[in-house]
Design a protein around this motif. Sequence first.
Motif, PDB file in Angstrom:
ATOM      1  N   THR C 139       0.835  -1.222   0.000  1.00  0.00           N
ATOM      2  CA  THR C 139       0.000   0.000   0.000  1.00  0.00           C
ATOM      3  C   THR C 139       0.862   1.261   0.000  1.00  0.00           C
ATOM      4  O   THR C 139       0.498   2.280  -0.559  1.00  0.00           O
ATOM      5  CB  THR C 139      -0.886   0.008   1.263  1.00  0.00           C
ATOM      6  N   ALA C 140       2.076   1.189   0.578  1.00  0.00           N
ATOM      7  CA  ALA C 140       2.876   2.429   0.652  1.00  0.00           C
ATOM      8  C   ALA C 140       3.235   2.891  -0.751  1.00  0.00           C
ATOM      9  O   ALA C 140       3.292   4.085  -1.032  1.00  0.00           O
ATOM     10  CB  ALA C 140       4.144   2.158   1.450  1.00  0.00           C
ATOM     11  N   ASP C 141       3.498   1.890  -1.680  1.00  0.00           N
ATOM     12  CA  ASP C 141       4.001   2.310  -2.997  1.00  0.00           C
ATOM     13  C   ASP C 141       2.871   2.532  -3.983  1.00  0.00           C
ATOM     14  O   ASP C 141       3.082   3.115  -5.037  1.00  0.00           O
ATOM     15  CB  ASP C 141       4.917   1.197  -3.572  1.00  0.00           C
ATOM     16  N   CYS C 142       1.642   2.057  -3.655  1.00  0.00           N
ATOM     17  CA  CYS C 142       0.584   2.089  -4.686  1.00  0.00           C
ATOM     18  C   CYS C 142       0.151   3.529  -4.945  1.00  0.00           C
ATOM     19  O   CYS C 142      -0.029   4.321  -4.020  1.00  0.00           O
ATOM     20  CB  CYS C 142      -0.616   1.271  -4.205  1.00  0.00           C
ATOM     21  N   THR C 143       0.009   3.886  -6.244  1.00  0.00           N
ATOM     22  CA  THR C 143      -0.345   5.276  -6.591  1.00  0.00           C
ATOM     23  C   THR C 143      -1.841   5.378  -6.917  1.00  0.00           C
ATOM     24  O   THR C 143      -2.314   6.450  -7.282  1.00  0.00           O
ATOM     25  CB  THR C 143       0.422   5.714  -7.857  1.00  0.00           C
TER      26      THR C 143
END
Lengths: 340, 492, 171, 192
Positions: C139-143
């Motif tokens: 989730t941290a990297d999802c844009t």
Amino acid sequence: MEKELKPIKQGPAVHGKSQLQLLMLKVVLALSPALIWAFYVFGWAAFIALMLTCVSGFVFEWVALRLRSRGRTRQAYDGSGLLSCILLAMSLPPMGPWWLYVLGSFVSIVITKQLFGGLGQNVFNPAMSARVFLLLSCPAYMTAWLDPDKKAGLVDTLRYMFIDWHRESYDALTTATTLDAWRNAKLTGLPLPQPELTDMFVGSTAGSMGEVSAMLLLLGGMYLLFSGIIRWHLPAGFLAGVMLPATLFWLLGPEGTHLSPLVYLVAGSTMMGAFFIVTDPVTAPVTPHARFVFAFLIGALSYLIPAYGLYPVGLSFAVLLMNSTVPLLERLFRPRIFGR
Amino acid sequence: MMFGLAKKFDGGLKLPPNKHGAEAPSRILPIPESLTYYLTKNIKETHQCIVNIGETVLFGQSIARGLGHQPDIHAAYGGVIEAIGSKAGPYDAPEEQAVIIRTSEYKNVYKHDDKIKNKSDLLKSMGVAGMGGAAFPTGEKVQAAGAPRVWLINGVECEPMLSCDQCLMREQADKLVQAIRYLAAEIMPGRVILALESDKADAVSAMRLALGDVTDIELACLPPRYPQGGEKQLIQTLLGLEVPSGTHAAHLGILVLNVATVMAAFDALAYHLPLTHRLVTVAGQGVSAPGNVWVPIGAALKDVLDFCGYDGAATLRVTVGGPMMGRAVNSLDVAVTKGTSAILALTAADELAVYSAQPCIRCGVCTEVCPARLQPEDMYFNIRAGRLNRTRETGLMDCIACGACAYVCPSEIPLVASFLYAQQICRIEDEQKARAAYIGDLVKARDARLAARRSVRMGKSASREAAARTVDPAAMEKVDAAREKARSKIDK
Amino acid sequence: MEMISALIVMGALCLSGGLALAWAARKFAGNENALVVQIEELLPQTQCAQCGYPGCKPYAEAIVAGEADINQCQPGGERVVKALGQLLGADYRPPAKVAEKPMVAFIREAECIGCTLCIKACPVDCIIGAPKQMHTVITADCTGCTLCIPPCPVNCIDMEMLPPRWQPERP
Amino acid sequence: MKEVLLILLSATLVNNFVLTRFLGVCPFMGVSQRLETAVGMAMAVTYVLTLTSAATWMLNAYILVPLSAEHLRLMAFIVLIAVVVQMTEILVRHFMPALHRAMGLFLPLITTNCAVLGVTLLNVGEQLGFMAATVQGFGASLGFGLVLIVFAGLRDRLDGCDVPEAFKGTPIALITAGIMAMAFLGFDGMGR
């Protein structure tokens, strides 16, 4: 907490003494000696002219603000409109026709100030832009200087100003100011007028209403300076700007074509310009260096325009010209930020 | 030994001190029923709670671990963890996550083990933070300064109404000298300068007496001027040095610690005592008995104000921190934090600022008083016009929010409120840019991975083809010809 | 005689001018890629193709070529339009599509059959998983670019709202 | 020397091409949105104007007059100006791409800029010498550039002002230019 606390959460909880209205009224106070002297010298004409300008100015400002939005009319009472109108009235000839003053206050308050966004956002000095507008559009009335000895009673003044203000019956009362005389002499090669310096300083010669008595204007200016309302950079810059070219041209220039710098020092318009016109904070730059350069160039231009140009008084043109360069001057003289 | 004044700092102004109750002896707040410790700041998590509801804690036991360099939080009194939930906070966001302790006693003290040797970790575990107002983690500062060339002890209390440092110096001068000497042995600074303002006569004489004719600690008596207590301004005044914008003084080897922070650090390093109590000034016309009170960190404002005779009717605004740099709070059950140096109950008699925000007439007075040599009216003009990138270029991030400009502004414009709002927007924008750059790296990494895989597969098929060509070259010609025909069809 | 001299003069003038320009155009061909890199830095790099171009670099090239407008970047919103306007001197236009609240993809692990189609589709490689193994999203990297939803055969990916970030209010 | 200085002063300030003779007002309004493009435009116009003043004077003196083809003057000048402007655009696109994109349409627009053609025709009309013509061209472009940059600074501040809705943008810019033109009238009569 029963009471609703102040909405602003951040920022100092306490505030110093200075108020906007207080500031404006102090400047008006500094102007009042010269004003009262003008009433004495020009009689009713000066008083009626001032009333006309201020009342019409207030009405115009109130209506302009009301058109913008209901909440803004409060700004009409902060004294800045009153100050601009007084400055405008003092730079106009006393016995002019009534519409001269009403048109002047319209141009200064509505066009030059409110149209640009109201107090603090106008780029040009309201009083000066109105004076230039009037000088260009009706030069005849703007250069009719009332002779102090021939001032008329209340009834006559009212008749002159409201009923038959057209030119003919009017010339009897006018005379030439020193600067007018000098310009005519320069054009026609007549010998230069040697004005009575003390006379000019005290202020009994003809001229625009407020720019008569340099002594009282200087008095008001000193009060502003020492009570901390204005900083020394603007007046000093202006006076240097006027005196430097004046003395230079007087010494170097061919004999008998330039007035001695002393004349400029005692001329009412110089004192008015130095302490009241140039020091309008809204249309002047903010940083000290920029202020000095700004005022110096205004002084120099206000000397050069009458010396080489067509118009007898160059102050209003010089102020407008330099007002337009204020954003550039500020960008040029930005002080170094701490630690950069 | 008196210290010659290197250079007066730029701008600044003289403020009426009106330090009510500064001379009064300090008092101790009786045990409040509940204590509140905040785990988040503007909803961003700063501490991780290590206790759960119903657990009993002892006096001084650490109840939350600080994330990153943030120091830990300790219970000021023994008691039971009553709840962990959202409560009114002193920061910008209305609600913060907090731990609430129902206090019961303070007899048995929690013994901290002495395993930690490194002094900045010890400071972090003992919860020592800057007590001048910014609450900067002291451990991180000490570590960044290493063996500082100069160690400034900041006893300058330039804000009006504040007197907690003055009272601390007056009452515990000897302990302060002992603390300075102990810490000096620990961090080996080049020079040690204790700075305070000459108009606090009692504190100056107490310190002079305590210091005697000692040579290694210099005493600097500075003429009072606001905001001289700011780190950068103090360095400019005493050392004539301007800390470059965007860097901390600690990185230049100049350590600046508040007097109270020095005391807390001494307790932590010498006796392993966590920071649980602090001296808080209670002032303003809304309090009948103003003065300095030893308050447990976590006590609600209500308890402290009632202890000093709070008169709710007359008070128009309650401020946490000084009158210039403090922040107004909407409700009284906000708790005291490590950075709270004062609680002010201000009434109309305290020249209360009414931000009527009249139009700015560019008079330039704010430019003269700004210690960071900024252009407050130009920045305000650009913020109102929504041009925040222009404001940043003219030095928005260098504004220390000292409030001098808003104090002198004749049009009573909320300058500091606008600058802080703009700074927060710029920080959010920076975060978005950083995230965009991070995602850009992710994309480049993905392209590199795919390219690598493709070259590996090409390599394999090339070797298979080479092998086939050696086995049966004729067949391979037919394959090449077919490929040529296909490729020419595509080019047309 | 008048006519001929006039023709000669104008003819010579135009000819010499044309030749000089042709020579100069070839010698000083404009280099476009310096600008493309500048534009690309301003874009939020979410590669979400909401602007109609398969990624940020093609969109930057389209802007330089003049095909694309500066307000087509949906995640960039106001900030990007202003930044591009500043760089290219174009005046401000409101963003074409307004970015809804920031969103994050979320795989319902129980229904995931491990077909790795979404891994290939994700422009930032933030979905972890091996063939036939369960997949999940970092989730941290999802844009939140929703490119992984169409290829999923069992439709087990849905978008979740991020908790709204605290916004300071204007004084 | 004094006479050259007089021409320069009169072309720059006294009868400034934008604010007194009202030539070249559309690029004046169009480019003054931002200071960077205004500076770029001022430099481009200075370069183009000085070059074309010299070139057109020579074209007129050595080609048109001997061949008594003065009636071709207008067309020949326009072609020459177009060539010089196109050359400038190529150079700007090569060396300063960002500036080229920022100025966009207004760079080729210099060709049709009435100030450029005005100056060249004026030079020839007043039978000025070569030196005087070039100085007149340079003075005119200096005046244009000066006023353009000052006006760009003003507009930059104006678009942050709380101007009434109806006057935002070009109307307030026109009023400002009007007041500046009034101020420039103060130089009337100088340099005689």
